[in-house]
Design an enzyme around this catalytic site. Structure first.
Site, short mmCIF file in Angstrom:
data_model
loop_
_atom_site.label_atom_id
_atom_site.label_comp_id
_atom_site.label_asym_id
_atom_site.label_seq_id
_atom_site.Cartn_x
_atom_site.Cartn_y
_atom_site.Cartn_z
N HIS A 1 20.63 5.67 24.19
CA HIS A 1 19.55 5.92 23.17
C HIS A 1 19.31 7.33 23.65
CE1 HIS A 1 15.46 5.33 21.38
NE2 HIS A 1 15.78 6.27 21.04
N HIS B 1 15.39 1.66 15.90
CA HIS B 1 14.20 1.56 16.53
C HIS B 1 13.10 0.63 15.88
CE1 HIS B 1 16.02 5.42 17.65
NE2 HIS B 1 14.98 5.99 18.18
N ASP C 1 16.28 9.67 24.96
CA ASP C 1 15.84 9.72 23.67
C ASP C 1 16.00 11.46 23.17
OD1 ASP C 1 14.74 8.88 21.38
OD2 ASP C 1 12.71 8.83 22.15
N ASP C 2 15.02 12.02 23.55
CA ASP C 2 15.24 13.64 23.23
C ASP C 2 14.80 14.50 24.44
OD1 ASP C 2 15.32 12.97 20.10
OD2 ASP C 2 13.48 12.09 20.61
N HIS D 1 19.27 11.16 20.97
CA HIS D 1 19.48 11.66 19.33
C HIS D 1 20.05 13.32 19.86
CE1 HIS D 1 16.61 8.91 17.41
NE2 HIS D 1 16.15 8.83 18.73
N GLU E 1 8.10 0.79 18.94
CA GLU E 1 7.67 2.23 19.57
C GLU E 1 6.47 2.56 19.41
OE1 GLU E 1 9.88 5.60 18.10
OE2 GLU E 1 9.29 6.96 20.09
#
Ligand code: ADE
Ligand code: ZN
Length: 340
Positions: free
Chosen positions: A20, A200, A281-282, A22, A203
């Site tokens: 996961h 997703h 994630d980011d 991005h 969340e």
């Protein structure tokens, strides 16, 4: 583990997968500013310090506003190559052996960037990462859920000719108010075309979105999924069906899903027997890459080296790799432990 430095090194060297992340969320401010300059675009921030200062989020939406602003510096095939290359170079340094990265083509196509430009840069970097670092990957194309279902369908049609190079489709961006059911048809089309499916869910959105992602979208894996704990019967189902959850601890704290890391439910999820993985994630926006997520959640929840090993094993099990490669990577963990 003798000490903190030893634990950090143990986590960094532990073979693991990232499921996961991005690619647009790996855009460090240094590269963002360099690409803005290279493309003659107005700078979203005057300097790196100003960018980092702006990374103070109150919700998913407050983050997404900045994330899409930052992504607008990506214009050329070389830009997408450089972005992807930089992430994989870091991944190699922390012994990530396999990655299933997300990209958001609609974000770029809506700015006039052709799909072919985006995908060519990314695929070239994925090939080089396998050659240079031995890191395999399975690329996942996300639909932006606050755009229309028709826009997602058109994107799927465009992506179809890259079917052999794109492993799956996902669903990201603003969750609340954009339920899985909006994308039932396009996910069915993706399934017919042979794409894996992830989404997703849970969340910021409710636990019911997780069940709907499974039932209506045929999701094989849930991204985040932390809100499942609100529904014990859903937790029982996720355990029974061994549905993987790609949990992102630093993201959850940065986006205020949980007030602080000590409140993160990862340990409870592991103890319950859920198939959880840890992911970044980011990472350029949330203050840490994959190993930082393992280490910071371990610190806050008093997780052991054996817990780290379980999370790494889960990361291979939850991947879309075939059983042969999963076995090889699990054997790599055993070899690493024998020498640790
Ligand atoms: N896009 C990038 N990061 C995201 C996240 N954490 N949730 C939803 N969409 C995203
Ligand atoms: Zn995400």
């Amino acid at each position: 583990m003798q000490d903190r430095a030893g634990f950090t090194e143990f986590v960094r060297q532990l073979p693991k997968a990232e499921l996961h992340v991005h690619l647009e969320g790996t855009l460090e401010p240094e590269l963002m500013l360099a690409l803005a300059r290279r493309n003659g675009l107005p700078l979203p921030f005057p300097d790196v310090a100003a960018a980092r200062e702006a990374y103070d989020f109150t919700s998913l939406q407050s983050f997404l506003d900045l994330y899409y602003t930052g992504a607008a510096v990506l214009q050329t095939e070389q830009d997408f190559y450089d972005l992807t290359r930089a992430y994989f170079a870091r991944a190699a340094q922390e012994n990530i052996r396999h990655v299933e990265p997300f990209f958001d083509p609609q974000t770029h196509m809506n700015r006039g960037i052709p799909f072919g430009v985006i995908i060519a840069g990314i695929l070239h970097a994925l090939e080089d990462a396998e050659q240079d670092f031995g890191i395999t990957s399975s690329l996942i194309m996300c639909f932006v859920r606050d755009l229309s279902a028709d826009d997602a369908s058109r994107t799927l049609q465009t992506a179809h000719r890259y079917r052999t190079r794109i492993a799956g489709v996902g669903l990201d961006s603003a969750e609340v108010g954009n339920p899985p059911e909006k994308f039932t048809r396009v996910f069915a089309q993706a399934a017919d075309l042979g794409f894996h499916r992830v989404a997703h869910a849970g969340e910021e959105g409710p636990a019911s979105y997780i069940a709907d992602a499974l039932d209506l979208l045929g999701a094989e894996r849930i991204d985040h999924g932390v809100r499942c704990l609100d529904d014990p019967s859903l937790v029982a189902r996720l355990i029974r069906e061994r549905v993987p959850l790609t949990v992102c601890p630093l993201s959850n704290v940065k986006l205020r899903v949980f007030a602080e890391m000590a409140e993160h439910p990862l340990r409870r999820m592991m103890d319950a027997g859920l198939l959880v993985t840890v992911n970044s994630d980011d990472p350029a926006y949330f203050g840490g890459y994959l190993s930082d997520n393992y280490i910071q959640v371990a610190d806050a929840l008093d997780l052991s080296p054996l817990d780290m090993v379980l999370l790494a094993r889960n990361s291979f099990e939850a991947s879309f790799l075939d059983e042969r490669r999963k076995d090889m990577l699990r054997a790599d963990i055993d070899t690493f432990l024998a020498g640790a």
